[in-house]
Design an enzyme around this catalytic site. Structure first.
Site, PDB file in Angstrom:
ATOM      1  N   CYS A  53      14.238  29.531  43.432  1.00 17.05           N
ATOM      2  CA  CYS A  53      12.905  29.625  43.619  1.00 17.05           C
ATOM      3  C   CYS A  53      12.291  31.208  43.915  1.00 17.05           C
ATOM      4  O   CYS A  53      11.387  31.538  43.407  1.00 17.05           O
ATOM      5  CB  CYS A  53      12.319  28.712  44.826  1.00 17.05           C
ATOM      6  SG  CYS A  53      13.305  27.009  44.954  1.00 17.05           S
ATOM      7  N   CYS A  56      10.616  33.589  41.191  1.00 15.31           N
ATOM      8  CA  CYS A  56       9.431  33.377  40.602  1.00 15.31           C
ATOM      9  C   CYS A  56       8.464  33.595  41.800  1.00 15.31           C
ATOM     10  O   CYS A  56       7.301  33.838  41.731  1.00 15.31           O
ATOM     11  CB  CYS A  56       8.974  32.420  39.792  1.00 15.31           C
ATOM     12  SG  CYS A  56       9.975  32.267  38.289  1.00 15.31           S
ATOM     13  N   HIS A  57       8.756  32.861  42.895  1.00 12.94           N
ATOM     14  CA  HIS A  57       8.008  32.694  44.034  1.00 12.94           C
ATOM     15  C   HIS A  57       7.841  33.821  45.149  1.00 12.94           C
ATOM     16  O   HIS A  57       7.032  33.781  46.119  1.00 12.94           O
ATOM     17  CB  HIS A  57       8.000  31.465  44.674  1.00 12.94           C
ATOM     18  CG  HIS A  57       7.747  30.251  43.746  1.00 12.94           C
ATOM     19  ND1 HIS A  57       6.296  29.600  43.571  1.00 12.94           N
ATOM     20  CD2 HIS A  57       8.640  29.677  42.851  1.00 12.94           C
ATOM     21  CE1 HIS A  57       6.482  28.663  42.510  1.00 12.94           C
ATOM     22  NE2 HIS A  57       7.876  28.460  42.367  1.00 12.94           N
ATOM     23  N   MET A 107       5.881  25.851  36.097  1.00 19.82           N
ATOM     24  CA  MET A 107       7.102  25.438  36.883  1.00 19.82           C
ATOM     25  C   MET A 107       7.930  24.554  36.237  1.00 19.82           C
ATOM     26  O   MET A 107       7.503  23.692  35.390  1.00 19.82           O
ATOM     27  CB  MET A 107       6.426  24.508  38.112  1.00 19.82           C
ATOM     28  CG  MET A 107       7.193  23.882  39.114  1.00 19.82           C
ATOM     29  SD  MET A 107       8.423  24.924  40.134  1.00 19.82           S
ATOM     30  CE  MET A 107       9.274  23.651  40.685  1.00 19.82           C
ATOM     31  N   HIS A 343       6.540  43.402  35.389  1.00 18.34           N
ATOM     32  CA  HIS A 343       7.888  42.518  35.146  1.00 18.34           C
ATOM     33  C   HIS A 343       8.623  43.182  34.201  1.00 18.34           C
ATOM     34  O   HIS A 343       9.256  44.374  34.605  1.00 18.34           O
ATOM     35  CB  HIS A 343       7.686  41.107  34.574  1.00 18.34           C
ATOM     36  CG  HIS A 343       8.983  40.512  34.580  1.00 18.34           C
ATOM     37  ND1 HIS A 343       9.261  39.760  35.793  1.00 18.34           N
ATOM     38  CD2 HIS A 343       9.736  39.903  33.711  1.00 18.34           C
ATOM     39  CE1 HIS A 343      10.506  39.017  35.486  1.00 18.34           C
ATOM     40  NE2 HIS A 343      10.670  39.019  34.286  1.00 18.34           N
ATOM     41  N   HIS A 385       6.118  38.460  27.706  1.00 19.26           N
ATOM     42  CA  HIS A 385       7.431  38.560  28.203  1.00 19.26           C
ATOM     43  C   HIS A 385       8.205  39.504  27.028  1.00 19.26           C
ATOM     44  O   HIS A 385       8.827  38.732  26.254  1.00 19.26           O
ATOM     45  CB  HIS A 385       8.117  37.404  28.503  1.00 19.26           C
ATOM     46  CG  HIS A 385       9.444  37.674  29.301  1.00 19.26           C
ATOM     47  ND1 HIS A 385      10.614  38.003  28.547  1.00 19.26           N
ATOM     48  CD2 HIS A 385       9.808  37.294  30.805  1.00 19.26           C
ATOM     49  CE1 HIS A 385      11.408  38.034  29.644  1.00 19.26           C
ATOM     50  NE2 HIS A 385      11.066  37.796  30.747  1.00 19.26           N
TER      51      HIS A 385
HETATM   52 FE1  DHE Z   1      15.338  38.585  33.399  1.00 21.88          FE
HETATM   53  C1  DHE Z   1      15.355  41.917  32.112  1.00 21.88           C
HETATM   54  C2  DHE Z   1      13.587  39.695  36.180  1.00 21.88           C
HETATM   55  C3  DHE Z   1      15.174  35.333  34.938  1.00 21.88           C
HETATM   56  C4  DHE Z   1      17.532  37.695  30.978  1.00 21.88           C
HETATM   57  N1  DHE Z   1      14.373  40.331  34.248  1.00 21.88           N
HETATM   58  C5  DHE Z   1      14.493  41.516  33.252  1.00 21.88           C
HETATM   59  C6  DHE Z   1      13.763  42.539  33.931  1.00 21.88           C
HETATM   60  C7  DHE Z   1      13.397  41.983  35.268  1.00 21.88           C
HETATM   61  C8  DHE Z   1      13.731  40.718  35.108  1.00 21.88           C
HETATM   62  C9  DHE Z   1      12.518  42.669  36.123  1.00 21.88           C
HETATM   63  C10 DHE Z   1      13.617  44.041  33.715  1.00 21.88           C
HETATM   64  C11 DHE Z   1      14.796  44.830  34.081  1.00 21.88           C
HETATM   65  C12 DHE Z   1      14.694  46.136  33.473  1.00 21.88           C
HETATM   66  O1  DHE Z   1      14.324  46.376  32.315  1.00 21.88           O
HETATM   67  O2  DHE Z   1      15.095  47.238  34.326  1.00 21.88           O
HETATM   68  N2  DHE Z   1      14.558  37.739  35.283  1.00 21.88           N
HETATM   69  C13 DHE Z   1      13.850  38.314  36.113  1.00 21.88           C
HETATM   70  C14 DHE Z   1      13.320  37.478  36.998  1.00 21.88           C
HETATM   71  O3  DHE Z   1      12.722  37.667  38.173  1.00 21.88           O
HETATM   72  C15 DHE Z   1      13.618  36.111  36.574  1.00 21.88           C
HETATM   73  C16 DHE Z   1      12.151  35.553  36.167  1.00 21.88           C
HETATM   74  C17 DHE Z   1      13.859  34.910  37.531  1.00 21.88           C
HETATM   75  C18 DHE Z   1      15.144  35.095  38.337  1.00 21.88           C
HETATM   76  O4  DHE Z   1      15.193  34.404  39.379  1.00 21.88           O
HETATM   77  O5  DHE Z   1      16.061  36.083  38.055  1.00 21.88           O
HETATM   78  C19 DHE Z   1      14.685  36.286  35.498  1.00 21.88           C
HETATM   79  N3  DHE Z   1      16.182  36.826  33.196  1.00 21.88           N
HETATM   80  C20 DHE Z   1      16.129  35.573  33.677  1.00 21.88           C
HETATM   81  C21 DHE Z   1      16.914  34.623  33.033  1.00 21.88           C
HETATM   82  O6  DHE Z   1      16.822  33.439  33.469  1.00 21.88           O
HETATM   83  C22 DHE Z   1      17.531  35.304  31.819  1.00 21.88           C
HETATM   84  C23 DHE Z   1      16.830  34.539  30.667  1.00 21.88           C
HETATM   85  C24 DHE Z   1      18.965  34.734  31.610  1.00 21.88           C
HETATM   86  C25 DHE Z   1      20.043  35.649  32.670  1.00 21.88           C
HETATM   87  O7  DHE Z   1      20.863  36.042  32.245  1.00 21.88           O
HETATM   88  O8  DHE Z   1      19.531  35.729  33.979  1.00 21.88           O
HETATM   89  C26 DHE Z   1      17.172  36.711  32.110  1.00 21.88           C
HETATM   90  N4  DHE Z   1      16.394  39.595  32.001  1.00 21.88           N
HETATM   91  C27 DHE Z   1      17.240  38.962  31.339  1.00 21.88           C
HETATM   92  C28 DHE Z   1      17.613  40.088  30.115  1.00 21.88           C
HETATM   93  C29 DHE Z   1      16.818  40.934  30.425  1.00 21.88           C
HETATM   94  C30 DHE Z   1      16.168  40.938  31.529  1.00 21.88           C
HETATM   95  C31 DHE Z   1      18.664  39.820  29.018  1.00 21.88           C
HETATM   96  C32 DHE Z   1      17.025  42.513  29.431  1.00 21.88           C
HETATM   97  C33 DHE Z   1      16.570  42.332  28.532  1.00 21.88           C
HETATM   98  C34 DHE Z   1      16.531  43.705  27.738  1.00 21.88           C
HETATM   99  O9  DHE Z   1      16.760  43.704  26.444  1.00 21.88           O
HETATM  100  O10 DHE Z   1      16.621  44.755  28.244  1.00 21.88           O
END
Ligand code: DHE
Length: 566
Positions: A53, A56-57, A107, A343, A385
């Site tokens: 949670c 996001c929250h 959600m 984000h 996104h």
């Molecule tokens: Fe991410 C990038 C935050 C869930 C895969 N994700 C980012 C960035 C942030 C972020 C702040 C940018 C980083 C940067 O550029 O410095 N992500 C979050 C969350 O807060 C969130 C929504 C929920 C959580 O609890 O983490 C979350 N993210 C996910 C996933 O569930 C994903 C789909 C699968 C995973 O591996 O966790 C995921 N996020 C990614 C990926 C990037 C990313 C692959 C980088 C993309 C890129 O091409 O640079």
């Protein structure tokens, strides 16, 4: 981003106007005591909250991409009423439904992840006052720091024959591991332990070091010069983190690493080749609306190529920090007001402007890193996104940067300025959404192209329909009026159908721009794959699978990540 989609339930939270979020003071005094919980139940609630949670929250539950979940919202009144003083009070039964079925507001449904008992615990847990995790000081970082192989005991040159520029650092999310895959042979070169629910990887300016950050705040430094990639240092940034980047400006290559934490809300500067902690800077402070926020989390971070500077995006305050790392004892920071809930984001084609999604504000902010000012705040569709976005030359509107949306079925193309005089004619369109490409549904997370490609790839892993979640759409950049081609990545993998969706997520190009790699993010214990496509023919070139290939998600090609090519 929301981890999973709602099935259909249009319950409670989806219809709550955000503006009501603070309107609880008068009702607060009349609130009932929170539901009772045993110590064991509290511990379970705390763990699930962190894992499922908090992203996001927020840890303090003040809300960002997800709604505010403070007791003032979640608890019923003393007299059991749901509405009091203009504030909707949820209570256990209603919260259980929301947690189980999700909402149309984004959600996700947890009825097939959490047991009934766990859902009941969570419904009660979030009516209790949030647990405040401990702070994490420079000393705490220092105590967590492990220098496994000192610099003088590392190779003086690359020991293997692997083409390092075409190695893909591949997140194996739920196993907490990183697979280093040789992009030329498509063989898994090494799999290394990293942090819990490992998130992203970034490259040092030289391409020698891979930095990976886990959701538990653990940063892992991997040296690619050994015969096989080796972890040479680790350090903790805090208890919850998402981002890292390196120092890429000339003269500072491989010198520093910066890591952003969700908890505590701060960023930390470390030595690039050892991870020795050097400085911690809090991001607590005022939002763009002038209100104090106790938990402004660090979202995306990017390293400038034109200055010794990092762009650090602070989620809850909507402040974009330009941090000059040329003198870290006397840190100079430019603070730019943009919009709340920053984000993810990426550079425009010229790498002068950084475009970042203010996701729950439905905007993209563009910062001009040359002047240190906000260049534009562009309205988009619901919950943009972009990942790092995608840059290409639009046949009619010139240079554009693309973002998809979690909450809408379009990819928006935003016109960006370009220094080349041949694009001067397109200036009139700058910072406007010039076109919206139709997708079959919402739930997009990433878009990608390459300077040598004529294609734009867009995924929909968060779409509730299997056929969408497991596919990618490919647009022809020479003729955007053509309907996109739908690529069924799960089917192309040849792997057996599983109960869990195999979400086709995140695209990455090979070093030469000829291949596109897409992950199949399957069930927690299911063998999965990365499917490699020929970008010209859109035919499968290779399915990279292995019993250890579990929950692959992000992939970071060494060369493209080092040079920020997208
Ligand atoms: Fe991410 C990038 C935050 C869930 C895969 N994700 C980012 C960035 C942030 C972020 C702040 C940018 C980083 C940067 O550029 O410095 N992500 C979050 C969350 O807060 C969130 C929504 C929920 C959580 O609890 O983490 C979350 N993210 C996910 C996933 O569930 C994903 C789909 C699968 C995973 O591996 O966790 C995921 N996020 C990614 C990926 C990037 C990313 C692959 C980088 C993309 C890129 O091409 O640079």
């Amino acid at each position: 981003m929301q981890k999973r989609n709602s099935k259909s339930g249009a319950l409670g939270l989806a219809v709550l106007p955000l503006a009501l979020a603070g309107a609880f003071t008068s009702a607060y005094a009349q609130e009932a005591a929170p539901p009772a919980m045993t110590a064991e139940e509290k511990a379970i609630g705390k763990k699930i909250y962190f894992e499922r949670c908090a992203g996001c929250h927020g840890v303090l539950r003040k809300g960002a991409t997800g709604k505010n979940l403070e007791p003032s919202w979640t608890k019923k009144d003393k007299d059991g009423k749901e509405i009091s003083g203009g504030t909707l009070k949820l209570g256990t039964a209603r919260l259980e439904k929301i947690i189980a079925l999700g909402t149309e507001g984004g959600m996700v449904n947890y009825d097939d992840i959490l047991t009934k008992e766990e859902i009941n615990i969570m419904a009660r847990y979030i009516q209790n006052t949030p647990d405040v995790p401990p702070e994490f000081s420079l000393k705490d970082m220092m105590d967590s720091w492990k220098l496994i192989v000192p610099v003088d005991q590392r190779p003086k040159q690359q020991m293997s024959k692997v083409n390092l520029k075409n190695v893909f650092a591949t997140t194996l999310r739920d196993t907490g591991k990183l697979a280093l895959i040789d992009g030329d042979t498509k063989q898994i070169w090494e799999i290394l332990d990293t942090g819990y629910a490992v998130h992203i990887s970034r490259l040092s300016a030289s391409g020698r070091y891979v930095y990976t950050v886990g959701r538990d705040g653990l940063v892992t430094l991997i040296d690619l010069w050994f015969e096989k990639p080796k972890t040479v240092a680790t350090v903790k940034l805090g208890s919850d983190a998402r981002s890292v980047d390196t120092s890429k400006f000339k003269g500072y290559e491989d010198k520093y690493l910066v890591g952003g934490s969700y908890w505590p809300p701060q960023y930390s500067i470390m030595e690039g080749d050892t991870l020795k902690p050097l400085k911690v800077v809090s991001t607590r402070g005022m939002t763009v609306d002038g209100e104090y926020h106790p938990e402004p989390r660090v979202a995306s971070i990017v390293s400038s190529h034109i200055k010794p500077e990092w762009v650090i995006n602070v989620k809850e305050t909507g402040m974009i920090l330009l941090v000059d790392y040329s003198d870290i004892n006397n840190l100079k920071t430019t603070t730019i007001n943009s919009a709340k809930f920053l984000h993810d984001g990426g550079w425009d084609a010229s790498k002068r402007y950084f475009l970042v999604a203010a996701n729950a504000s439905h905007k993209v902010a563009a910062v001009d890193t040359k002047t240190g000012k906000l260049a534009a705040l562009v309205d988009t569709k619901k919950i943009p996104h972009p990942g790092r976005g995608a840059n290409f030359i639009h046949p009619k509107y010139g240079p554009v940067w693309a973002t998809g949306h979690l909450g809408d079925a379009v990819v928006s193309l935003i016109s960006t300025p370009h220094p080349d005089p041949k694009y001067a004619q397109y200036k009139q369109y700058n910072w406007k959404v010039v076109e919206e490409l139709k997708m079959p549904g919402a739930g997009n997370l990433f878009v990608k192209t390459h300077p040598k490609s004529k294609h734009l790839w867009a995924d929909m892993p968060m779409n509730p329909e299997r056929e969408n979640a497991e596919s990618n759409m490919v647009f022809d950049l020479t003729d955007l009026s053509k309907p996109p081609v739908k690529i069924d990545v799960a089917k192309d993998s040849g792997l057996p159908v599983t109960k869990a969706l195999r979400r086709a997520v995140h695209q990455e190009y090979s070093e030469d721009g000829s291949e596109v790699w897409i992950s199949l993010w399957g069930g927690k214990t299911d063998q999965s794959a990365v499917v490699v496509y020929d970008d010209k023919t859109l035919k499968v070139k290779k399915v990279i699978t292995d019993p250890r290939m579990i929950t692959p998600t992000g992939k970071f090609n060494v060369y493209n990540t080092m040079k920020d090519i997208y």
